[in-house]
Design a protein around this motif. Structure first.
Motif, PDB file in Angstrom:
ATOM      1  N   PHE A 149       5.092   4.717   3.376  1.00 57.54           N
ATOM      2  CA  PHE A 149       5.908   4.642   2.165  1.00 57.54           C
ATOM      3  C   PHE A 149       6.411   6.034   1.767  1.00 57.54           C
ATOM      4  O   PHE A 149       7.525   6.189   1.273  1.00 57.54           O
ATOM      5  CB  PHE A 149       5.088   4.016   1.032  1.00 57.54           C
ATOM      6  N   MET A 150       5.594   7.054   2.000  1.00 59.99           N
ATOM      7  CA  MET A 150       6.000   8.417   1.637  1.00 59.99           C
ATOM      8  C   MET A 150       7.151   8.903   2.524  1.00 59.99           C
ATOM      9  O   MET A 150       7.973   9.712   2.105  1.00 59.99           O
ATOM     10  CB  MET A 150       4.815   9.380   1.750  1.00 59.99           C
ATOM     11  N   HIS A 151       7.170   8.425   3.765  1.00 59.48           N
ATOM     12  CA  HIS A 151       8.219   8.858   4.687  1.00 59.48           C
ATOM     13  C   HIS A 151       9.463   7.998   4.555  1.00 59.48           C
ATOM     14  O   HIS A 151      10.581   8.458   4.738  1.00 59.48           O
ATOM     15  CB  HIS A 151       7.709   8.791   6.132  1.00 59.48           C
ATOM     16  N   VAL A 393       7.760  14.698  -1.430  1.00 59.71           N
ATOM     17  CA  VAL A 393       6.443  14.087  -1.223  1.00 59.71           C
ATOM     18  C   VAL A 393       6.670  12.605  -0.898  1.00 59.71           C
ATOM     19  O   VAL A 393       6.022  12.039  -0.027  1.00 59.71           O
ATOM     20  CB  VAL A 393       5.485  14.312  -2.414  1.00 59.71           C
ATOM     21  N   VAL A 394       7.628  11.981  -1.613  1.00 54.26           N
ATOM     22  CA  VAL A 394       8.114  10.660  -1.211  1.00 54.26           C
ATOM     23  C   VAL A 394       9.586  10.855  -0.898  1.00 54.26           C
ATOM     24  O   VAL A 394      10.366  11.229  -1.768  1.00 54.26           O
ATOM     25  CB  VAL A 394       7.954   9.616  -2.340  1.00 54.26           C
ATOM     26  N   GLU A 401       6.992  19.533  -5.442  1.00 53.80           N
ATOM     27  CA  GLU A 401       6.761  20.438  -6.571  1.00 53.80           C
ATOM     28  C   GLU A 401       6.648  19.687  -7.902  1.00 53.80           C
ATOM     29  O   GLU A 401       6.094  20.210  -8.856  1.00 53.80           O
ATOM     30  CB  GLU A 401       7.895  21.466  -6.653  1.00 53.80           C
ATOM     31  N   ASP A 402       7.156  18.444  -7.955  1.00 50.81           N
ATOM     32  CA  ASP A 402       7.076  17.666  -9.193  1.00 50.81           C
ATOM     33  C   ASP A 402       5.851  16.764  -9.231  1.00 50.81           C
ATOM     34  O   ASP A 402       5.675  15.996 -10.168  1.00 50.81           O
ATOM     35  CB  ASP A 402       8.329  16.776  -9.330  1.00 50.81           C
ATOM     36  N   ALA A 403       5.011  16.814  -8.195  1.00 53.28           N
ATOM     37  CA  ALA A 403       3.962  15.801  -8.053  1.00 53.28           C
ATOM     38  C   ALA A 403       2.599  16.260  -8.572  1.00 53.28           C
ATOM     39  O   ALA A 403       1.692  15.462  -8.765  1.00 53.28           O
ATOM     40  CB  ALA A 403       3.823  15.411  -6.585  1.00 53.28           C
TER      41      ALA A 403
END
Lengths: 468, 337
Positions: A149-151, A393-394, A401-403
């Motif tokens: 799902f992240m990729h 990240v996703v 950087e927002d995670a």
């Protein structure tokens, strides 16, 4: 220091460490299950000894894999709380199902297997190790569902600023999952098999318990070869697939700044300067990249500069180019490791079939060092795939950087990073010490049924194996 | 019942099973080093939980993952907020897990001493921290309007929380000692029984003080009406009964009583929390509840189908593994650790 940087270092280091043990557990479980099945079928005590010897190695390994996995489960919430809030709805269920379906199966049946040799009917005991293996495979499947799902995020919609699942089946049929799962699974089988083959080769060189270790080599080299073939084959499918879903990752893996020529050559090695965005001194194989990408002798591959432009239009201003050198060299190292594994596997299978293992001491020596190959391949493979996704990240949905957790300070992350690294270093040292010790001791003799055994040694009978 | 409420119930159920099951193996891990007089005796004590502890721990992992999936905000706020506490707990659990496996691998007194300490620390720290955590669930923690918890680790260690930590550690020790009486015989069994009765006054006192402080400082035991005070009373009553039964050598019943104590205690906290999942000390508007912290209905529905199918199987085969190893440990040939 920056908490984001520290959190990334911590995730990378703990995951890489965890993943040294996981594939070996999966691979050894398969090897042991096969050995015990042969024992069950033939009743030959040699195979029981074999099962127990490799079982000891498996248990040392499994213990470290399990405990380092607990951290993985909670690390998302600790260091990446913004990520967790955002994707928990879609990402969490796979982890929850992994726990209920896979972890319980592994942990319960490993207990039954270890403590049940004399307590369970033989058939049920054999079934236990197969269920342990099945549990580890299910675990790989569900964690890769989450990772895929992240990729390639599918099956979700935005709702009140969060990602919400709206199609579970889409997550399960994610094409990314179906190229990644077999690749990961069979490389895990290969990892365990090369380990068994390498240790057996060492014992054969030392001329200890030849009968058992030659048999072990023979079983494991078959698993190793077959698995490596599958890994390479599926790896190719994966690259073809990547080109459609994450072209930036593939372009970075080729250090291709501008669009390629048509037909596209494959760059074997090159000097990369990511600051000036140039790749020079290439050694290339003509046509090869077209073949790898499209399975034909023509076709152009988009370069990073082109893709960067597309992404700026699509996602707004920003740098969408991953760390090129890391991705480029990881990819090459992985492919190189896999290719050597294939050659060694095929040759080893041939030699062991002709029963000429002892006559090939040089090859036996190489096989000992070859234990490292799958570990290297696994590690750089994950580095390539995860670094190649950056800055996301996703992919396309949330940037790394927002995670990160907003309320966790750099000091806290640093404290946890140092604590876990220290403990992990100790674990690694102890695990290696125990492997070496167990290998040197070799397989123990089964309880001898001679009459005077108790008279000889009333306190510690020979049933102690490695346990004490 | 809404799906988010069902998931609150399921997570409470998983935590309860975790405390009941891992509770006794924490207890056994804590006492083994002191109760066993030589290596053989220590091994018997450790082997009493040998086939079980790993699967027991999976209830924690599943509870955590279920929180992640069903209540992302609860998971995110709790694990980032209790950061350092979880670092210590994870270090302890990691150390403990490998220690069981490593201890018996080398026959050397120093080696065994090192892993005995690792098992002790790894078994005593988690129940203490869970006691601290449970108490902080009851009192609430500073959560701001963005659902982020503010403040550090030391803030969690107020006197009431320390009392909670000590109480839960002692409870696990007694629960573990009762478990040992079921899995051993003779001298080893008797020693655990006697030790349990020695710990009894302290744990009875600690639980009483904890319940009183909870009643005085929080609304947990009364948030759904004063009738629910029955639950902490039941916890204390069964603990007292366990002590008496232990004196009378009714081991099975005594273990059953400490089991009920832990169930009643955990239930009282989760019921008292409901519908909140985390209480904010910065105003009820900042509370995380099953309604504002949960995942969407689709996700919850999928997970409900899957989990409600899987859990009966898990309970069945885990229960079966307890049945397989129901016999008391005797003789060296049954020891693997």
């Amino acid at each position: 220091m920056d908490p984001l940087f520290l959190a990334r270092i911590q995730f990378a280091s703990t995951t890489i460490f965890h993943y040294l043990f996981v594939p070996m557990s999966i691979g050894l479980a398969l090897t042991i299950a096969i050995m015990q099945t042969i024992y069950h079928r033939t009743g030959d005590e040699k195979y029981k000894k074999m099962t127990k010897f490799w079982g000891t190695m498996f248990l040392i390994n499994f213990a470290v894999g399990v405990v380092t996995g607990i951290l993985q489960e909670f690390q998302f919430g600790m260091n990446w709380s913004t990520y967790s809030r955002f994707v928990g709805d879609v990402f969490g269920p796979s982890l929850a199902i992994e726990g209920l379906l896979a972890f319980f199966m592994e942990s319960t049946f490993i207990g039954l297997w270890v403590f049940g040799w004399d307590r369970l009917p033989k058939r049920v005991h054999l079934l236990s190790i197969w269920l342990v293996l099945f549990g580890t495979v299910l675990s790989a499947f569900w964690i890769l569902t989450a990772n895929s799902f992240m990729h390639h995020p599918v099956g979700f919609e935005y709702f009140e600023g969060r990602a919400q699942m709206n199609d579970f089946l889409a997550l399960l049929t994610n094409p990314q999952l179906w190229v990644q799962f077999p690749h990961v699974l069979f490389s895990a089988f290969a990892t365990g098999a090369f380990f068994v083959a390498g240790i057996s080769a060492w014992k054969i060189l030392k001329k200890q318990q030849l009968d058992m270790f030659k048999k072990s080599f023979q079983i494991s080299i078959i698993i190793a070869t077959v698995s490596t073939v599958v890994v390479l084959f599926v790896g190719h499918q994966q690259a073809v697939h990547l080109l459609t879903t994450q072209p930036m990752k593939m372009a970075a893996a080729e250090a291709l700044w501008e669009d390629s020529a048509d037909p596209a050559p494959f760059t074997v090695v090159a000097k990369i300067n990511p600051y000036e965005k140039t790749t020079t001194n290439e050694i290339q194989i003509p046509y090869m990249l077209s073949v790898l990408s499209f399975n034909k002798f023509s076709g152009q591959v988009e370069g990073m500069n082109t893709i960067q432009k597309h992404y700026e239009e699509k996602y707004g201003p920003g740098n969408y180019i991953p760390p090129v050198r890391t991705v480029f060299w990881s990819f090459r190292t992985m492919v190189f490791a896999g290719t050597i594994m294939l050659l060694l596997g095929v040759y080893g299978w041939f030699v062991s079939r002709r029963n000429k293992l002892e006559q090939n001491p040089l090859f036996m020596k190489v096989m000992v060092y070859a234990i490292a190959l799958p570990f290297i391949g696994n590690t750089v493979g994950w580095i390539m795939t995860e670094m190649g996704r950056q800055p996301w990240v996703v992919f396309g949905v949330m940037k790394t950087e927002d995670a990160v957790s907003p309320n966790v300070t750099a000091g806290q992350v640093l404290f946890s990073l140092i604590s876990f690294s220290t403990l992990y270093a100790i674990l690694a040292g102890v695990a290696v010490y125990l492997y070496v010790r167990t290998i040197k001791q070799g397989a123990f003799q089964e309880k001898t049924v001679e009459v005077d055994v108790d008279a000889v040694d009333p306190s510690g009978r020979e049933d102690d194996y490695i346990w004490n | 019942m809404e799906l988010s409420e069902l998931w609150f119930l399921l997570i409470a159920f998983m935590f309860t099973l975790f405390f009941v099951l891992e509770g006794f193996d924490f207890g056994v891990g804590t006492v083994a080093k002191y109760l066993g007089r030589d290596d053989y005796e220590k091994r018997v004590y450790l082997n009493s939980i040998g086939p079980f502890w790993d699967a027991n721990e999976v209830w924690l992992i599943s509870a955590g993952a279920a929180m992640f999936a069903a209540f992302p905000h609860w998971y995110a706020t709790l694990f980032s907020g209790f950061y350092i506490a979880f670092v210590f707990m994870l270090l302890a659990l990691i150390l403990r897990g490998v220690a069981f496996e490593f201890r018996g691998k080398v026959d050397h007194p120093v080696w065994k001493q090192v892993w005995d300490w690792a098992i002790f620390i790894g078994s005593v720290v988690p129940p203490f921290l869970w006691g601290v955590a449970l108490t902080n669930f009851m009192t609430g923690v500073p959560i701001d309007q963005h659902k982020e918890m503010i403040g550090g680790f030391l803030q969690l260690l107020h006197p009431f929380a320390l009392l909670g930590g000590v109480m839960f550690t002692l409870l696990c020790i007694v629960h573990g000692l009762q478990f040992i009486t079921l899995r051993t015989e003779g001298e080893l069994q008797e020693r655990a029984r006697v030790a349990s009765s020695r710990f009894a006054p302290a744990v009875l006192l600690a639980l009483l003080a904890f319940a009183a402080a909870g009643l005085w400082k929080t609304d947990i035991f009364t948030s759904h009406g004063t009738g629910w005070i029955a639950l902490p009373l039941l916890a204390w009553g069964t603990l007292l009964l366990s002590t008496i039964l232990n004196k009378k050598k009714r081991n099975r019943l005594s273990f059953l009583m400490t089991t009920i104590t832990i169930i009643a205690l955990t239930a009282s906290v989760f019921i008292g929390l409901f519908p909140r999942v985390m209480i904010s000390t910065l105003g009820a508007a900042n509370d995380l509840t099953v309604y504002n912290a949960s995942s969407g209905d689709y996700s919850l529905k999928v997970m409900s189908y899957i989990s409600l199918t899987l859990i009966p199987f898990v309970l069945a085969y885990q229960g079966w593994s307890y049945y397989v190893f129901r016999e008391r440990l005797k003789g060296k040939d049954q020891l693997e650790y």
